[in-house]
Design a protein around this motif. Structure first.
Motif, PDB file in Angstrom:
ATOM      1  N   UNK A 136       4.162-109.116  94.316  1.00 59.59           N
ATOM      2  CA  UNK A 136       3.077-108.687  95.201  1.00 59.59           C
ATOM      3  C   UNK A 136       2.568-107.306  94.779  1.00 59.59           C
ATOM      4  N   UNK A 137       3.503-106.421  94.422  1.00 58.43           N
ATOM      5  CA  UNK A 137       3.135-105.086  93.981  1.00 58.43           C
ATOM      6  C   UNK A 137       2.267-105.142  92.719  1.00 58.43           C
ATOM      7  N   UNK A 138       2.609-106.058  91.809  1.00 60.79           N
ATOM      8  CA  UNK A 138       1.823-106.188  90.571  1.00 60.79           C
ATOM      9  C   UNK A 138       0.405-106.659  90.860  1.00 60.79           C
ATOM     10  N   UNK A 139       0.266-107.655  91.749  1.00 61.42           N
ATOM     11  CA  UNK A 139      -1.071-108.142  92.111  1.00 61.42           C
ATOM     12  C   UNK A 139      -1.935-107.012  92.676  1.00 61.42           C
ATOM     13  N   UNK A 140      -1.322-106.195  93.544  1.00 60.28           N
ATOM     14  CA  UNK A 140      -2.066-105.098  94.171  1.00 60.28           C
ATOM     15  C   UNK A 140      -2.391-104.013  93.151  1.00 60.28           C
ATOM     16  N   UNK A 141      -1.377-103.629  92.375  1.00 61.77           N
ATOM     17  CA  UNK A 141      -1.547-102.517  91.437  1.00 61.77           C
ATOM     18  C   UNK A 141      -2.639-102.800  90.410  1.00 61.77           C
ATOM     19  N   UNK A 142      -2.693-104.043  89.936  1.00 61.56           N
ATOM     20  CA  UNK A 142      -3.650-104.396  88.888  1.00 61.56           C
ATOM     21  C   UNK A 142      -5.094-104.467  89.399  1.00 61.56           C
ATOM     22  N   UNK A 143      -5.278-104.563  90.723  1.00 61.39           N
ATOM     23  CA  UNK A 143      -6.630-104.763  91.257  1.00 61.39           C
ATOM     24  C   UNK A 143      -7.100-103.674  92.212  1.00 61.39           C
ATOM     25  N   UNK A 144      -6.173-102.929  92.795  1.00 57.72           N
ATOM     26  CA  UNK A 144      -6.483-101.988  93.882  1.00 57.72           C
ATOM     27  C   UNK A 144      -7.546-100.961  93.493  1.00 57.72           C
ATOM     28  N   UNK A 145      -7.509-100.483  92.244  1.00 60.78           N
ATOM     29  CA  UNK A 145      -8.418 -99.399  91.830  1.00 60.78           C
ATOM     30  C   UNK A 145      -9.883 -99.817  91.855  1.00 60.78           C
TER      31      UNK A 145
END
Length: 374
Positions: A136-145
């Protein structure tokens, strides 16, 4: 209400819940955190009416009860108490003040009644599944910016989470865009996510869940429950419930280029450092950096009317026609900062068309970047 709790435990829980509370509130109760003592635990709850977080922590309750006190004030007090101390929380007879004491320190805080504290009722959550915290952290980190901060396009102010069929597999996909760049990351859809509605998770919720994931174990499991209007994350003793953005996310597939045939392969770290260096010449981080491709050489150029010019050359893998294209320097740095592999692959078409950027180390992510005129 009278309870004894270790400072470190109370501080950790307050750190999680107090972030939800806005510093400025027109409704006084929303500045408070709800404390509920019962048996061998203390429950904490905070909300801004769109997002609610609750956590339970071990404590020794001498008298059960509940009240609400200013969240940021209590956090600051506990943060400044000595390490290893035991904190006593006690409510006076009228329920109007709570005493916070540890060693020789004593504080009295004004309370508001528990009955005034709002409750976000989640209603029925139609879909439920579990996902590893690291995934879940990877999904968020890769797109959040790439989440938009433009309030008028409110439907872009979050991450679009949905399932999509990819060949014979069902994928859980996260997408964010601000109209200038697009980030997409995906993973194999977990059991229970089949048929879930496409939802837009608000920017603040995304930020808070990412902080909570950072505090936990990568192997921990997060339970996600959702409907078309609410989402709930459960991680250990922490439960976060949030409203979703009520809007329609645009058809992002249309902006992902399919026929970009000019392939540029470069070393991610060298390229990122070069972009950072040449963009120093400009006072605006958003200044365009021009990429000039000739054979296997890339020349980066930034022109600033006030400061001058900067250029740098890099050896790259490129065998197509000569090309000049401009990009926002900050956007380039944001995207290269998310890439995990040594190499980045740019699929280019022409100076006016969007560029596709792939991560050599993570085939489950891709990025689209609109060019700038230079």
């Amino acid at each position: 209400m009278r309870i004894i709790i270790e400072r470190s435990n109370l501080l950790k829980s307050l750190a999680h819940v107090h972030r939800v509370v806005e510093r400025r509130n027109t409704i006084p109760i929303l500045s408070n955190v709800l404390l509920r003592a019962s048996g061998d635990g203390l429950g904490l709850k905070a909300t801004d009416l769109d997002l609610e977080i609750t956590e339970s922590v071990a404590a020794q309750s001498e008298q059960d009860g509940a009240t609400t006190v200013p969240a940021h004030l209590l956090y600051d007090i506990v943060r400044k108490l000595p390490d290893g101390s035991e904190v006593k929380l006690a409510l006076n007879g009228e329920g109007t003040q709570m005493t916070v004491s540890a060693g020789r320190s004593n504080f009295r805080l004004q309370c508001l009644p528990e009955s005034d504290f709002p409750d976000i009722t989640a209603g029925e959550l139609s879909h439920s599944f579990e996902i590893k915290a690291a995934e879940l952290s990877r999904l968020i980190e890769r797109t959040q910016f790439a989440i938009s901060t433009e309030e008028t396009r409110y439907y872009l102010n979050g991450i679009y989470l949905h399932t999509i069929e990819s060949g014979s597999d069902l994928m859980l996909r996260a997408v964010a865009t601000d109209g200038h760049r697009l980030a997409r990351a995906e993973m194999e859809a977990p059991a229970g996510s089949e048929g879930m509605p496409g939802i837009i998770v608000p920017r603040k919720t995304v930020g808070e869940i990412q902080k909570l994931l950072g505090d936990g174990e990568d192997e921990a499991m997060v339970r996600i429950e959702l409907s078309d209007s609410k989402i709930r994350f459960s991680l250990g003793q922490i439960v976060m419930t949030s409203k979703l953005i009520d809007g329609t996310f645009p058809d992002y597939q249309r902006v992902i280029p399919q026929n970009n045939d000019k392939e540029l392969t470069l070393d991610r770290q060298s390229f990122s450092a070069a972009v950072d260096r040449v963009s120093t010449i400009s006072s605006e981080r958003g200044r365009a950096v021009k990429l000039s491709l000739v054979d296997s050489q890339l020349t980066l150029t930034v022109n600033s009317p006030d400061s001058g010019t900067a250029t740098e050359e890099l050896a790259v893998g490129y065998e197509s026609d000569d090309l000049e294209i401009g990009f926002n320097a900050r956007y380039l740095l944001d995207i290269t900062g998310q890439l995990s592999g040594e190499d980045a692959v740019f699929m280019l078409a022409d100076p006016g068309s969007p560029t596709l950027i792939k991560d050599g180390g993570d085939p489950a992510t891709l990025y689209v970047l609109m060019p700038m005129r230079v």
